[in-house]
Motif scaffolding. Structure first.
Motif, mmCIF file in Angstrom:
data_model
loop_
_atom_site.group_PDB
_atom_site.id
_atom_site.type_symbol
_atom_site.label_atom_id
_atom_site.label_comp_id
_atom_site.label_asym_id
_atom_site.label_seq_id
_atom_site.Cartn_x
_atom_site.Cartn_y
_atom_site.Cartn_z
ATOM 1 N N ALA A 182 31.538 -55.340 56.629
ATOM 2 C CA ALA A 182 31.939 -56.684 56.201
ATOM 3 C C ALA A 182 30.904 -57.313 55.277
ATOM 4 N N LEU A 183 29.677 -56.789 55.288
ATOM 5 C CA LEU A 183 28.616 -57.325 54.440
ATOM 6 C C LEU A 183 28.601 -56.690 53.050
ATOM 7 N N LEU A 184 29.479 -55.732 52.806
ATOM 8 C CA LEU A 184 29.468 -55.019 51.532
ATOM 9 C C LEU A 184 29.691 -55.916 50.312
ATOM 10 N N PRO A 185 30.582 -56.918 50.362
ATOM 11 C CA PRO A 185 30.748 -57.774 49.177
ATOM 12 C C PRO A 185 29.443 -58.422 48.719
ATOM 13 N N THR A 186 28.662 -58.919 49.674
ATOM 14 C CA THR A 186 27.377 -59.528 49.328
ATOM 15 C C THR A 186 26.408 -58.478 48.806
ATOM 16 N N LEU A 187 26.385 -57.313 49.448
ATOM 17 C CA LEU A 187 25.496 -56.240 49.015
ATOM 18 C C LEU A 187 25.861 -55.780 47.607
ATOM 19 N N TYR A 188 27.147 -55.661 47.345
ATOM 20 C CA TYR A 188 27.611 -55.215 46.027
ATOM 21 C C TYR A 188 27.181 -56.204 44.940
ATOM 22 N N LYS A 189 27.252 -57.478 45.247
ATOM 23 C CA LYS A 189 26.902 -58.509 44.275
ATOM 24 C C LYS A 189 25.417 -58.477 43.935
ATOM 25 N N ASN A 190 24.578 -58.246 44.938
ATOM 26 C CA ASN A 190 23.129 -58.317 44.747
ATOM 27 C C ASN A 190 22.474 -56.964 44.456
ATOM 28 N N ARG A 191 22.919 -55.916 45.143
ATOM 29 C CA ARG A 191 22.327 -54.583 44.989
ATOM 30 C C ARG A 191 23.447 -53.540 45.001
ATOM 31 N N PRO A 192 24.179 -53.403 43.892
ATOM 32 C CA PRO A 192 25.340 -52.502 43.878
ATOM 33 C C PRO A 192 25.018 -51.048 44.233
ATOM 34 N N LEU A 193 23.825 -50.556 43.855
ATOM 35 C CA LEU A 193 23.484 -49.168 44.178
ATOM 36 C C LEU A 193 23.438 -48.952 45.685
ATOM 37 N N ALA A 194 22.910 -49.936 46.426
ATOM 38 C CA ALA A 194 22.865 -49.834 47.889
ATOM 39 C C ALA A 194 24.271 -49.844 48.470
ATOM 40 N N CYS A 195 25.156 -50.626 47.881
ATOM 41 C CA CYS A 195 26.551 -50.654 48.317
ATOM 42 C C CYS A 195 27.200 -49.297 48.086
ATOM 43 N N TYR A 196 26.969 -48.709 46.920
ATOM 44 C CA TYR A 196 27.558 -47.407 46.600
ATOM 45 C C TYR A 196 27.078 -46.327 47.575
ATOM 46 N N LEU A 197 25.803 -46.369 47.934
ATOM 47 C CA LEU A 197 25.278 -45.374 48.869
ATOM 48 C C LEU A 197 25.937 -45.513 50.237
ATOM 49 N N TYR A 198 26.074 -46.737 50.699
ATOM 50 C CA TYR A 198 26.722 -46.980 51.991
ATOM 51 C C TYR A 198 28.140 -46.411 51.972
ATOM 52 N N GLU A 199 28.859 -46.657 50.902
ATOM 53 C CA GLU A 199 30.240 -46.179 50.796
ATOM 54 C C GLU A 199 30.298 -44.655 50.653
ATOM 55 N N ALA A 200 29.333 -44.086 49.942
ATOM 56 C CA ALA A 200 29.278 -42.629 49.794
ATOM 57 C C ALA A 200 29.130 -41.956 51.149
ATOM 58 N N ASN A 201 28.337 -42.557 52.027
ATOM 59 C CA ASN A 201 28.150 -42.022 53.371
ATOM 60 C C ASN A 201 29.451 -42.096 54.181
ATOM 61 N N ILE A 202 30.161 -43.221 54.074
ATOM 62 C CA ILE A 202 31.427 -43.377 54.792
ATOM 63 C C ILE A 202 32.421 -42.312 54.357
ATOM 64 N N ILE A 203 32.523 -42.088 53.043
ATOM 65 C CA ILE A 203 33.466 -41.087 52.527
ATOM 66 C C ILE A 203 33.047 -39.686 52.959
ATOM 67 N N SER A 204 31.739 -39.418 52.970
ATOM 68 C CA SER A 204 31.247 -38.115 53.410
ATOM 69 C C SER A 204 31.599 -37.862 54.871
ATOM 70 N N GLU A 205 31.468 -38.884 55.710
ATOM 71 C CA GLU A 205 31.843 -38.741 57.119
ATOM 72 C C GLU A 205 33.327 -38.409 57.246
ATOM 73 N N LEU A 206 34.133 -39.044 56.424
ATOM 74 C CA LEU A 206 35.573 -38.781 56.444
ATOM 75 C C LEU A 206 35.859 -37.340 56.023
ATOM 76 N N GLN A 207 35.212 -36.886 54.963
ATOM 77 C CA GLN A 207 35.405 -35.509 54.500
ATOM 78 C C GLN A 207 34.999 -34.500 55.570
ATOM 79 N N SER A 208 33.872 -34.755 56.214
ATOM 80 C CA SER A 208 33.359 -33.825 57.218
ATOM 81 C C SER A 208 34.317 -33.713 58.398
ATOM 82 N N ARG A 209 34.776 -34.838 58.893
ATOM 83 C CA ARG A 209 35.700 -34.818 60.031
ATOM 84 C C ARG A 209 37.032 -34.194 59.648
#
Length: 385
Positions: free
Chosen positions: A318-345
């Motif tokens: 839920a904090l991603l919108p704020t993170l994306y606005k201030n530090r988009p690279l950190a937001c992208y990394l967080y999302e990359a991890n979520i997608i990787s978890e989905l791929q692995s499962r």
């Protein structure tokens, strides 16, 4: 200045295991090596009547129900189940004295991270050079190749990457670094060096850990690839190499904590597997912070440390919108991890379409991440169930 030192030929995994073993021996006050009985936990508590099953599982008393407060909590728990295997029943999980004992010791150690960091190897010279030049397309390739040639483990990984089907479509055998560079290019060479160092931190001490180690390595690799793919489709595309590196190292904390737990079991009860829910919870709460501390200990650049620090602070999507606005690279990394978890499962057990939709709607924010997920869904790498 980053650490720089010749890279020891001794495998990192073996070196780390030895260092952590010495650390854990002090923590658990292990009996002398001449002792024939390794079941230190039971002996120290003067328990001699329990059979092996009870030693591993403990005695059931009053079970406490496990509840997850949100879809994100359940999603993370399911991923750790994929990594480490399903936890024992709730009754046994919540009343396993051996698990509680080891968890308490490891948590005490995590409160003293300097002891863990002191057991880590210093960075090899080639990786130091790579980190300093991550987003510089004009770095001195010849100098890097000379550094890699002095580090056999890293060189072997670069050549292995050059012989992979992804890069070597003609399947012409590559046996030396200059040929590998001609095939890989500068960016491929960078990825090979990074992969070579991080992959060697995955211990392979026994069958159970090799299985886990392979899963966490593939998860790290997917996170790096996803982070790079997301950034390449964003206004930050010049930071794609940095995103790949951060994604690849973002799970070092999981590896270290798991290795500590495995080492602890080897001391107090070598027949048990560290897959209890309490261990998974401990990893989830501490791994990102430990990753940041490792990167800080290795003196990574501030831009990398900042992204890793924000991963440790991020508790909810839920904090991603704020993170994306201030530090988009950190937001992208967080999302990359979520997608990787989905791929692995998804590789292990196909997930319901609703689950995938819930991930897209609840755990991702940026259009770039959602686009990558759509692209993966359209390919054979992440087909809907």
């Amino acid at each position: 200045m980053l650490f720089s030192s010749p890279f020891l030929v001794i495998p990192l995994a073996h070196k780390l295991a030895n260092m952590f073993t010495r650390l854990l021996n002090k923590l658990f006050n292990k009996t002398p090596k001449t002792a024939s009985n390794l079941y230190y936990f039971e002996d120290s508590r003067k328990v001699s009547t329990l059979d092996d099953e009870h030693k591993c599982q403990g005695v059931e008393t009053q079970p406490k129900p496990i509840s997850y407060r949100s879809f994100e909590d359940e999603y993370q728990q399911a991923f750790y189940d994929y990594l480490l295997g399903a936890s024992p029943s709730q009754a046994l999980t919540n009343n396993d004295e051996l698990t509680d004992y080891i968890t308490e010791k490891i948590q005490a150690l995590l409160k003293q991270p300097k002891l863990i960091l002191a057991a880590l190897p210093i960075l090899p010279a080639s990786l130091t050079a790579i980190i300093a030049q991550l987003d510089n397309a004009n770095f001195d390739t010849d100098e890097l190749i000379n550094l890699i040639q002095q580090e056999p483990v890293i060189a072997a990984k670069v050549i292995e990457l050059a012989n992979s089907s992804y890069y070597n479509r003609q399947q012409k055998a590559i046996t030396e670094l200059k040929s590998a560079f001609m095939l890989l290019g500068a960016k491929g060479l960078v990825e090979g060096v990074i992969n070579g160092f991080i992959s060697k931190m995955v211990p392979q001490s026994n069958v159970y850990f090799r299985q886990y180690g392979e899963k966490i390595w593939q998860h790290s690799l997917l996170t790096g690839i996803n982070a790079k793919s997301i950034v390449q489709q964003s206004p930050l595309q010049g930071s794609a190499a940095q995103a790949y590196f951060i994604g690849l190292i973002s799970h070092l904390g999981d590896l270290i904590i798991y290795q500590l737990m495995l080492g602890a079991f080897a001391i107090v009860h070598p027949d048990c597997q560290p897959n209890a829910a309490s261990f998974k919870d401990m990893m989830a709460k501490n791994s990102k912070k430990l990753t940041y501390l490792i990167a800080k200990y290795w003196q990574f650049p501030p831009a990398i440390l900042e992204v890793l620090a924000l991963q440790a602070k991020m508790k909810k999507a839920a904090l991603l919108p704020t993170l994306y606005k201030n530090r988009p690279l950190a937001c992208y990394l967080y999302e990359a991890n979520i997608i990787s978890e989905l791929q692995s499962r998804q590789k292990q057990f196909p997930l319901e379409s609703q689950t995938i939709d819930d991930v897209a709607n609840n755990l991702l924010f940026s259009e770039e991440a959602k686009l990558l997920l759509s692209q993966l869904l359209a390919s054979t790498s992440l087909a809907k169930a």
